[in-house]
Write an enzyme that holds these catalytic residues in place. Structure first.
Site, mmCIF file in Angstrom:
data_model
loop_
_atom_site.group_PDB
_atom_site.id
_atom_site.type_symbol
_atom_site.label_atom_id
_atom_site.label_comp_id
_atom_site.label_asym_id
_atom_site.label_seq_id
_atom_site.Cartn_x
_atom_site.Cartn_y
_atom_site.Cartn_z
ATOM 1 N N GLU A 161 -4.858 -4.567 2.353
ATOM 2 C CA GLU A 161 -3.475 -4.856 2.769
ATOM 3 C C GLU A 161 -3.584 -6.217 3.640
ATOM 4 O O GLU A 161 -2.810 -7.232 3.468
ATOM 5 C CB GLU A 161 -2.833 -3.928 4.066
ATOM 6 C CG GLU A 161 -2.224 -2.723 3.007
ATOM 7 C CD GLU A 161 -2.104 -1.460 3.799
ATOM 8 O OE1 GLU A 161 -2.262 -1.253 5.200
ATOM 9 O OE2 GLU A 161 -1.661 -0.382 3.137
ATOM 10 N N ASP A 197 3.903 -2.040 -1.534
ATOM 11 C CA ASP A 197 3.139 -1.511 -0.149
ATOM 12 C C ASP A 197 3.462 -0.056 0.164
ATOM 13 O O ASP A 197 4.555 0.055 0.267
ATOM 14 C CB ASP A 197 3.809 -2.727 0.893
ATOM 15 C CG ASP A 197 3.222 -2.180 2.406
ATOM 16 O OD1 ASP A 197 2.288 -1.388 2.514
ATOM 17 O OD2 ASP A 197 3.367 -3.070 3.196
ATOM 18 N N ASP A 243 -3.753 -6.133 11.406
ATOM 19 C CA ASP A 243 -2.624 -5.627 10.961
ATOM 20 C C ASP A 243 -2.250 -3.937 11.439
ATOM 21 O O ASP A 243 -3.246 -3.154 11.068
ATOM 22 C CB ASP A 243 -3.261 -5.279 9.236
ATOM 23 C CG ASP A 243 -2.182 -4.687 8.370
ATOM 24 O OD1 ASP A 243 -1.024 -4.027 8.861
ATOM 25 O OD2 ASP A 243 -2.413 -4.407 7.028
ATOM 26 N N LYS A 285 0.710 9.383 4.450
ATOM 27 C CA LYS A 285 -0.400 8.427 3.973
ATOM 28 C C LYS A 285 -1.712 9.103 5.172
ATOM 29 O O LYS A 285 -2.871 8.715 4.789
ATOM 30 C CB LYS A 285 -0.067 6.924 4.244
ATOM 31 C CG LYS A 285 -1.153 5.790 4.070
ATOM 32 C CD LYS A 285 -0.345 4.461 4.235
ATOM 33 C CE LYS A 285 -1.418 3.522 4.025
ATOM 34 N NZ LYS A 285 -0.779 2.150 4.229
#
Lengths: 624, 181
Positions: free
Chosen positions: A188, A25, A210, A91
């Site tokens: 994800e 992850d 999420d 990210k």
């Protein structure tokens, strides 16, 4: 049903031989790596520095003038010392241009405008977000290899479901730069659903909400006997827990007249804001003092109520994608059996109450929201590496954003709609608009908006050599393909003449395979003999596995082939055997490719037969 | 070589070509095929097998998508019968139908501009009812796939349904616009 023996991943390896594979992850705030050991997924320790035992590696990278790089807890703790060279939340910059990062507000980095994706000037030189992510992934790979005591066969890397092609490609490039064999890019929320669905043996339609450090995803999934079918996904790839920290920090700046705080103090404010935000989950009111530059100390106090009201709009922003995803899945709130909560930011109480109020359903958060994505990715990696037949699990995911082409007037014409199940392909015909036109440019875009300028540009290419014809006479077929990783390739062909052109839609920053190979080679430079030995060993192993697989297939199904086909395969097999024990890796690879090609039609026949047998098997079991 | 996709979408799932379709049987067959062919099943396989798997999985997705919805299924059945629905080329629609469409579109625009979510919900409901009626009409026209005259009539029904599909998209967009404001 094991009809396709050669297809069962890992079939050719001895059954006792566990192939080391991990799920990673790669998060905005923290990254973690997990694997399946003795049937259960677990997160691996984040050596060497895991001060809090959390097994999380902060996604923070610091670059020093002497070229050395630090990743994890230490640079995170020291980020205020050197903000310009300590990259946090990288990210958010993956696959993003200057205009995108400008929207994140004041950041302490020296950004450089580069085609397709920004770069950052650091003490150790210019770094692209891909380089920074690769530095994080390299550390995770080392953690895994030392914890598992062996080299990895491959990794499943998770990405936000709402990542577009440029962001996905950048992630895959980073993983390859870190020396990882990418088994799959996995969304994800889907990873989280695997971790939940398999644990709880659930059936029905679930929503996965999420909210991570920098991205928000909502996926609606249908779970039926081990099949995870994503019905729709939506999100906001620039909304996450970081925005809540920013809201607190900017509130304090206004409150205390710190409009012109320097970069270090901004970092200190943000770090304190994050700590206060986390504490407000358990405490109704938090006071803290922040040591600023020049000996100044700031005493701040925040109540949960104040925090909730100053960030209510952010929480509301997550509900728009939720509504869109429901609409796209043609479902109503009542159809949802439960809501899986993923991401550290879902610990915020007002986020939970907003989601609970919207769905009117219990929230599932019994798996640690920081770990659930990595655990799901590890389960998928284990299946893909061939440690488990995976008979009982299948993922059917979708493409999050429509793909299209620019047409006259700057309009985007959609070719593949969002939420199409992948892999998918779609061909559309276009024509020339001028007499004698011999070339046609294509501009591939991704997004939902009508105007090209409001969509993301994925790439441009030109089909040349069209025979001169009257306007409208040429028939140009453009084919879009999206693979199981959600990555796009586009080809075009003029149907009358057969002239064709093809691109893998490489993001405009343009890392070609060759460039990645060079960069990898540079990394191995100090040990180039080792690297060569490794390449040779891998080529030999792959070749032997291929031969074993072909032999197994022939034993099972030689009857599907005529004599000429059998002979062609036998010849290619003999040619490979003749070179496999030599020391020329490229010759071995060439011979292996030839053997693989000689089995193309064999593979197709076996697949056809296995599908029709599977369907017959179903018909039989329905009769019983 | 590519796999044999000369089979039609129904045959791919071992189903009899028909407009009336047991959707749960379709879904089960689709899953069965994907269990066999999905690229995840071939992660460790050689290039030839991976290519074949990707083509098969793509084809299964396309077939499932086509058969799942009444409009796409009806259009596909007509194509199998060699009948072009002329959705791009034939713009001649009954005057009454067009007038109705225009009235609906104006109502959607009005509701969007005035932010009237209740009016949009009403329109969405009316739209569903109208769509259901057309699907029933299409089902009757496609009940006997050898009846050429009925099949010719189905062309117009498919074109009408395409109009309604676009209207549905506009209602969705209007709802999104109001929610987002």
């Amino acid at each position: 049903m094991a009809l396709l023996q050669i297809a069962e991943p890992g079939e050719s390896t001895a059954p006792h031989q566990h192939r080391l594979a991990v799920g990673i992850d790669l998060g905005t705030t923290n990254s973690l790596v997990a694997t399946v050991k003795s049937g259960a997924a677990e997160v691996l320790p984040s050596q060497p520095d895991d001060p809090d035992g959390s097994r999380l590696t902060p996604s923070v990278v610091r670059y020093f003038a002497d070229g050395h790089v630090e990743v994890g807890a230490k640079p995170k703790a020291e980020q205020a010392e050197d903000p310009a060279n300590t990259i946090v939340s990288v990210k958010r910059f993956m696959g993003r241009g200057m205009a995108d990062v400008a929207r994140y507000g004041a950041l302490p980095y020296k950004f450089i405008d580069a085609p397709g994706m920004v770069k950052i000037e650091t003490a150790a030189g210019v770094k692209s977000p891909v380089d920074v992510s690769a530095d994080i992934l390299r550390v995770l790979r080392q953690q895994a290899e030392s914890a598992l005591a062996g080299p990895l066969v491959g990794a499943v890397i998770t990405v936000p479901a709402y990542f577009d092609d440029a962001q996905r490609q950048a992630t895959k490039d980073a993983a390859r730069l870190a020396g990882l064999n990418v088994l799959r890019l996995l969304n994800e929320p889907t990873a989280a659903a695997i971790a939940y669905g398999l644990d709880n043996r659930s059936e029905g339609v679930f929503a996965v909400y999420d909210l991570g450090g920098g991205t928000f995803d909502i996926s609606i999934l249908k779970l039926t006997r081990g099949v995870f079918e994503v019905l729709a996904t939506n999100g906001d790839s620039a909304l996450g827990g970081d925005d809540f920290d920013q809201a607190i920090a900017s509130h304090w700046r206004k409150q205390h007249g710190l409009a012109s705080a320097d970069q270090r103090d901004l970092r200190r404010l943000l770090m304190a804001a994050r700590a206060v935000k986390e504490r407000l989950t358990d405490e109704a009111e938090v006071s803290t003092s922040i040591a600023l530059s020049y000996g100044q100390t700031l005493n701040v106090r925040l109540t949960r109520e104040e925090f909730h009201s100053m960030t209510a709009l952010l929480v509301n922003r997550t509900l728009l994608p939720v509504k869109k995803a429901l609409r796209d899945s043609k479902l109503a709130v009542e159809d949802i059996s439960g809501v899986v909560m993923v991401g550290g930011a879902t610990r915020m109480l007002h986020v939970q109450s907003a989601v609970r109020a919207f769905f009117g359903k219990p929230l599932l958060n019994n798996v640690d929201p920081d770990r659930v994505v990595a655990l799901g990715a590890a389960i998928q990696a284990n299946v893909l590496a061939g440690n488990k037949s995976g008979e009982d699990m299948l993922l059917l995911d979708v493409i999050p954003l429509s793909l299209g082409l620019e047409t006259m007037g700057g309009l985007a014409e959609k070719v593949i709609p969002r939420n199409a199940t992948i892999p998918t392909a779609r061909a559309q015909e276009f024509t020339t608009y001028k007499d004698g036109q011999t070339a046609m440019s294509m501009h591939v875009v991704q997004g939902e908006r009508e105007l090209v300028k409001d969509c993301r540009s994925l790439g441009r290419f030109t089909l040349r050599g069209i025979p001169p014809m009257a306007a409208g006479a040429a028939r140009i077929r453009v084919t879009f393909q999206v693979d199981a990783d959600g990555l796009v390739s586009v080809s075009a062909q003029e149907l009358g003449s057969g002239v064709s052109a093809q691109i893998d839609v490489k993001p405009s920053y343009g890392l070609t395979d060759a460039e990645i190979a060079t960069m990898l080679q540079a990394g191995f430079a100090h040990a180039s003999a080792d690297a060569q030995a490794r390449v040779l060993a891998e080529a030999q192993t792959d070749a032997m596995r291929l031969i074993e697989a072909v032999d197994a297939a022939l034993v099972a199904d030689a009857a599907l082939l005529d004599d000429a086909e059998k002979q062609a395969i036998a010849d290619a097999r003999a040619a490979l055997l003749a070179v496999v024990n030599g020391d020329d890796a490229s010759r071995i690879k060439l011979a292996a490719e030839a053997l693989s090609r000689s089995t193309d039609s064999f593979a197709a026949k076996r697949m056809d037969r296995s599908v029709s047998q599977a369907l017959k098997g179903r018909a039989m079991s329905e009769l019983n | 070589m590519t796999p044999d996709f000369s089979k039609n979408h129904f045959a791919l799932f071992d189903l009899v070509p028909s407009f009336e379709l047991d959707l749960s049987a379709l879904e089960a067959a689709y899953r069965e095929v994907q269990r066999e062919v999905h690229p995840d099943r071939f992660a460790g396989a050689n290039d030839a097998e991976r290519r074949v798997a990707a083509q098969w999985a793509t084809q299964a997705n396309e077939a499932y998508k086509t058969l799942r919805t009444p409009l796409a299924r009806g259009r596909y059945l007509l194509r199998l019968a060699g009948i072009d629905t002329e959705e791009e080329s034939n713009t001649a629609m009954p005057r009454e139908f067009l007038m109705g469409q225009m009235a609906w579109r104006e109502a959607v625009v009005d509701a969007r501009e005035s932010g009237d979510i209740d009016a949009l919900d009403r329109l969405a409901n009316e739209h569903r009812v109208a769509e259901r009626a057309l699907v029933a009409e299409l089902a009757a026209q496609l009940a006997d796939l050898s009846n050429e005259a009925l099949l010719q009539g189905a062309k117009l029904t498919v074109r009408k349904l395409r109009f309604l599909e676009k209207l549905g998209e506009e209602i969705d967009l209007a709802q999104e616009a109001i929610e987002g404001s």
